[in-house]
Design a protein around this motif. Structure first.
Motif, mmCIF file in Angstrom:
data_model
loop_
_atom_site.group_PDB
_atom_site.id
_atom_site.type_symbol
_atom_site.label_atom_id
_atom_site.label_comp_id
_atom_site.label_asym_id
_atom_site.label_seq_id
_atom_site.Cartn_x
_atom_site.Cartn_y
_atom_site.Cartn_z
ATOM 1 N N ALA A 19 -7.590 -0.868 -9.162
ATOM 2 C CA ALA A 19 -6.492 -1.691 -8.363
ATOM 3 C C ALA A 19 -5.704 -0.504 -7.955
ATOM 4 N N ILE A 20 -4.970 -0.879 -6.722
ATOM 5 C CA ILE A 20 -3.941 -0.323 -5.816
ATOM 6 C C ILE A 20 -2.876 -1.287 -5.606
ATOM 7 N N VAL A 21 -1.774 -1.204 -6.540
ATOM 8 C CA VAL A 21 -0.711 -2.036 -6.328
ATOM 9 C C VAL A 21 0.767 -1.559 -6.083
ATOM 10 N N SER A 22 1.555 -2.457 -5.869
ATOM 11 C CA SER A 22 2.942 -1.900 -5.537
ATOM 12 C C SER A 22 3.452 -1.777 -6.800
ATOM 13 N N PRO A 23 4.552 -0.824 -6.935
ATOM 14 C CA PRO A 23 5.204 -0.468 -8.342
ATOM 15 C C PRO A 23 6.681 -1.535 -8.608
ATOM 16 N N GLU A 24 6.699 -2.612 -7.668
ATOM 17 C CA GLU A 24 8.078 -3.288 -7.692
ATOM 18 C C GLU A 24 8.123 -4.405 -8.843
ATOM 19 N N SER A 25 6.938 -4.994 -9.152
ATOM 20 C CA SER A 25 6.854 -5.980 -10.070
ATOM 21 C C SER A 25 7.017 -5.624 -11.552
ATOM 22 N N ALA A 26 7.750 -6.196 -12.577
ATOM 23 C CA ALA A 26 8.055 -5.767 -13.854
ATOM 24 C C ALA A 26 6.889 -5.659 -14.740
ATOM 25 N N PRO A 27 5.932 -6.185 -14.716
ATOM 26 C CA PRO A 27 4.610 -5.927 -15.206
ATOM 27 C C PRO A 27 3.797 -4.435 -14.992
ATOM 28 N N ILE A 28 4.033 -4.263 -13.434
ATOM 29 C CA ILE A 28 3.707 -2.839 -13.153
ATOM 30 C C ILE A 28 4.452 -1.825 -13.451
ATOM 31 N N LYS A 29 5.692 -2.216 -13.590
ATOM 32 C CA LYS A 29 6.796 -1.012 -14.150
ATOM 33 C C LYS A 29 6.336 -0.784 -15.826
ATOM 34 N N ARG A 30 6.119 -1.816 -16.154
ATOM 35 C CA ARG A 30 5.699 -1.742 -18.024
ATOM 36 C C ARG A 30 4.402 -0.855 -18.050
ATOM 37 N N ILE A 31 3.232 -1.168 -17.155
ATOM 38 C CA ILE A 31 2.103 -0.490 -17.302
ATOM 39 C C ILE A 31 2.392 1.209 -16.888
ATOM 40 N N VAL A 32 3.274 1.389 -15.835
ATOM 41 C CA VAL A 32 3.634 2.774 -15.766
ATOM 42 C C VAL A 32 4.268 3.368 -16.805
ATOM 43 N N GLN A 33 5.178 2.711 -17.334
ATOM 44 C CA GLN A 33 6.167 3.293 -18.376
ATOM 45 C C GLN A 33 5.173 3.493 -19.839
#
Length: 90
Positions: A19-33
């Protein structure tokens, strides 16, 4: 193997992208962290703002300073490079 430029000369394997996603949402921020905590994050932003998060099938998370639409466009463009014209491949 197909390679995609994700900005600043950094390249990833297109076959491994989930997947290629925007980093703005809370779930994506959690995945990145979580990826950073586990040592599975690859920061390819060169100190710039993260604009795209690329999730790989290996569990790695790649951060890019290029917009998700741009990365997807490059992926789509590379898939369409073998256009047949007058019986010859370009």
């Amino acid at each position: 193997m197909q390679l995609i430029n994700i900005g600043f000369g950094n390249i990833v394997s297109a076959n491994r992208i989930i997947a290629i996603v925007s980093p703005e949402s809370a779930p994506i921020k959690r995945i990145v962290q979580e990826a950073k905590d586990d040592g599975m994050a690859v920061d390819a932003t060169y100190g710039r703002r993260t604009r795209a998060v690329i999730i790989m099938d290996s569990g790695h998370v790649v951060l890019s300073a290029v917009q998700p639409e741009t990365v997807a466009g490059r992926l789509d463009k590379d898939e369409n490079t073998n256009i047949v014209t007058n019986g010859e491949e370009e």
